[in-house]
Design a protein around this motif. Sequence first.
Motif, mmCIF file in Angstrom:
data_model
loop_
_atom_site.group_PDB
_atom_site.id
_atom_site.type_symbol
_atom_site.label_atom_id
_atom_site.label_comp_id
_atom_site.label_asym_id
_atom_site.label_seq_id
_atom_site.Cartn_x
_atom_site.Cartn_y
_atom_site.Cartn_z
ATOM 1 N N HIS A 149 30.283 -17.737 30.346
ATOM 2 C CA HIS A 149 31.334 -17.961 30.925
ATOM 3 C C HIS A 149 31.898 -16.746 31.572
ATOM 4 O O HIS A 149 31.631 -15.358 30.949
ATOM 5 C CB HIS A 149 31.928 -19.252 30.876
ATOM 6 C CG HIS A 149 33.330 -18.742 29.350
ATOM 7 N ND1 HIS A 149 32.333 -18.594 27.656
ATOM 8 C CD2 HIS A 149 33.608 -17.425 29.111
ATOM 9 C CE1 HIS A 149 32.961 -17.929 27.655
ATOM 10 N NE2 HIS A 149 34.246 -17.406 28.487
ATOM 11 N N VAL A 151 35.602 -14.216 32.899
ATOM 12 C CA VAL A 151 37.343 -15.357 32.692
ATOM 13 C C VAL A 151 37.624 -13.867 34.629
ATOM 14 O O VAL A 151 37.495 -12.925 34.749
ATOM 15 C CB VAL A 151 37.867 -14.500 31.435
ATOM 16 C CG1 VAL A 151 39.728 -14.170 31.579
ATOM 17 C CG2 VAL A 151 37.305 -15.206 30.629
ATOM 18 N N ILE A 179 36.365 -19.553 34.127
ATOM 19 C CA ILE A 179 37.627 -20.002 34.296
ATOM 20 C C ILE A 179 38.671 -19.051 35.163
ATOM 21 O O ILE A 179 38.465 -17.762 34.553
ATOM 22 C CB ILE A 179 37.280 -19.696 32.005
ATOM 23 C CG1 ILE A 179 36.686 -19.893 31.407
ATOM 24 C CG2 ILE A 179 39.099 -19.502 31.526
ATOM 25 C CD1 ILE A 179 37.145 -19.861 29.670
ATOM 26 N N LEU A 181 42.344 -17.724 34.899
ATOM 27 C CA LEU A 181 43.243 -17.639 33.705
ATOM 28 C C LEU A 181 44.381 -16.982 34.215
ATOM 29 O O LEU A 181 44.628 -15.869 34.908
ATOM 30 C CB LEU A 181 43.106 -16.478 32.502
ATOM 31 C CG LEU A 181 43.916 -16.612 31.180
ATOM 32 C CD1 LEU A 181 43.331 -16.528 30.354
ATOM 33 C CD2 LEU A 181 44.967 -15.361 32.232
ATOM 34 N N THR A 216 30.977 -24.974 37.582
ATOM 35 C CA THR A 216 32.485 -25.475 36.707
ATOM 36 C C THR A 216 33.574 -24.501 36.809
ATOM 37 O O THR A 216 32.761 -22.998 36.498
ATOM 38 C CB THR A 216 31.093 -25.679 35.585
ATOM 39 O OG1 THR A 216 30.589 -26.591 35.542
ATOM 40 C CG2 THR A 216 32.402 -25.628 34.476
ATOM 41 N N GLU A 218 37.459 -23.893 35.373
ATOM 42 C CA GLU A 218 38.283 -24.095 34.065
ATOM 43 C C GLU A 218 39.705 -23.302 34.912
ATOM 44 O O GLU A 218 39.820 -22.426 34.804
ATOM 45 C CB GLU A 218 37.942 -24.316 32.735
ATOM 46 C CG GLU A 218 39.461 -24.620 32.144
ATOM 47 C CD GLU A 218 38.919 -23.740 30.557
ATOM 48 O OE1 GLU A 218 40.284 -23.876 29.490
ATOM 49 O OE2 GLU A 218 38.151 -23.831 30.225
ATOM 50 N N ARG A 219 40.615 -24.289 34.951
ATOM 51 C CA ARG A 219 41.823 -23.365 35.301
ATOM 52 C C ARG A 219 42.910 -23.147 34.035
ATOM 53 O O ARG A 219 42.887 -24.607 33.565
ATOM 54 C CB ARG A 219 42.703 -24.228 36.424
ATOM 55 C CG ARG A 219 42.062 -24.325 37.764
ATOM 56 C CD ARG A 219 42.701 -24.952 39.270
ATOM 57 N NE ARG A 219 42.463 -26.321 38.808
ATOM 58 C CZ ARG A 219 42.243 -27.331 39.917
ATOM 59 N NH1 ARG A 219 41.845 -26.886 40.415
ATOM 60 N NH2 ARG A 219 42.895 -28.534 39.684
ATOM 61 N N ARG A 220 43.376 -22.485 33.620
ATOM 62 C CA ARG A 220 44.241 -22.337 32.515
ATOM 63 C C ARG A 220 44.988 -21.271 32.538
ATOM 64 O O ARG A 220 45.304 -20.426 32.323
ATOM 65 C CB ARG A 220 42.847 -21.450 31.462
ATOM 66 C CG ARG A 220 43.526 -21.335 29.924
ATOM 67 C CD ARG A 220 42.353 -20.660 29.061
ATOM 68 N NE ARG A 220 40.926 -21.134 28.698
ATOM 69 C CZ ARG A 220 40.077 -20.956 28.267
ATOM 70 N NH1 ARG A 220 39.728 -19.773 27.621
ATOM 71 N NH2 ARG A 220 39.046 -21.967 28.290
ATOM 72 N N ALA A 233 40.856 -13.425 25.544
ATOM 73 C CA ALA A 233 39.710 -13.692 26.628
ATOM 74 C C ALA A 233 38.117 -13.419 26.448
ATOM 75 O O ALA A 233 37.068 -13.732 27.046
ATOM 76 C CB ALA A 233 40.373 -14.598 27.667
ATOM 77 N N ALA A 237 33.827 -14.042 26.079
ATOM 78 C CA ALA A 237 32.900 -13.906 27.486
ATOM 79 C C ALA A 237 31.671 -12.633 28.110
ATOM 80 O O ALA A 237 31.743 -11.955 27.410
ATOM 81 C CB ALA A 237 33.994 -13.481 28.895
#
Length: 277
Positions: A149, A151, A179, A181, A216, A218-220, A233, A237
């Motif tokens: 993934h 970041v 991701i 962030l 894919t 991801e909202r973080r 993070a 990563a």
Amino acid sequence: MKAPVIVGIDGSARSLRALDWAVEEARLLGAPLRLVHASRLLAWDGALTEEARTALKAERTGWLERAAERARRRRPGCRVETELPAEDPVQALVKAGENASLIVVGARGSGGFEGLLLGSVGLFVASRATCPIMVVPESAPDPEQAPGHIVLGVDKGRSAEHAIGWAFAEADRRGAALIALHAIGTGYGSPRQRVGEQMHLAEALAGWTSRYPDLTVERRPVEGKAAAALVAASQDAALVVVGARRRHGLPGGMALGRVNHAVLHHSRCPVVVVPAS
């Protein structure tokens, strides 16, 4: 032809780790690879004797040749070019980056790059480059062993859009998850404030998630300072991607800011700084 990936070579183990990542990026982009070593000592200005200058040029040419062979072993069929300009290394890399897809450098510049004892090549080039730049720390894994993934640091500035676009495209090329962030600082305890931050993040990514529907994401939103959150993070990563805005009154110059400085100095994985156009 696709614009090349540029990598700075200085004969150190750090630059060879950067080379490995540059080879991988060239493969993903379908781009040629250009290896650059620059030194002001190569200029014929009387500072060295002709014999010393010839020996220095042979040494630096050897660095490039060995690095090119390493690149070809990692990626058979890779088109590799080399450059040995007699000029300041930062100027040479920034100039090469004017028509490049990406510049890749090692995290520190105290190896063979003369005159850069006050800071890393990566930091200097990142503040001047007009294309994205990847800074590879010594702690970075082999690119083939990188986590699955990426970041992306999302802020509320105009510089975020370019970084978002680059990160989505890179994650798509790698088949990696993304991701996104967004650090919301401290004191955001109320549900209403948290919902507002989540909505901001969703809005910032909306156009890109529709463009890459199979990615894919991801909202973080995370509480705390952005630099600390991104560095944390980076521990697991493949890449950390951040944006940089143009510095007012300085054509071509970028304002990296405290967050980017901290991430460039402390990230455990490669950091990509994407300048605003």
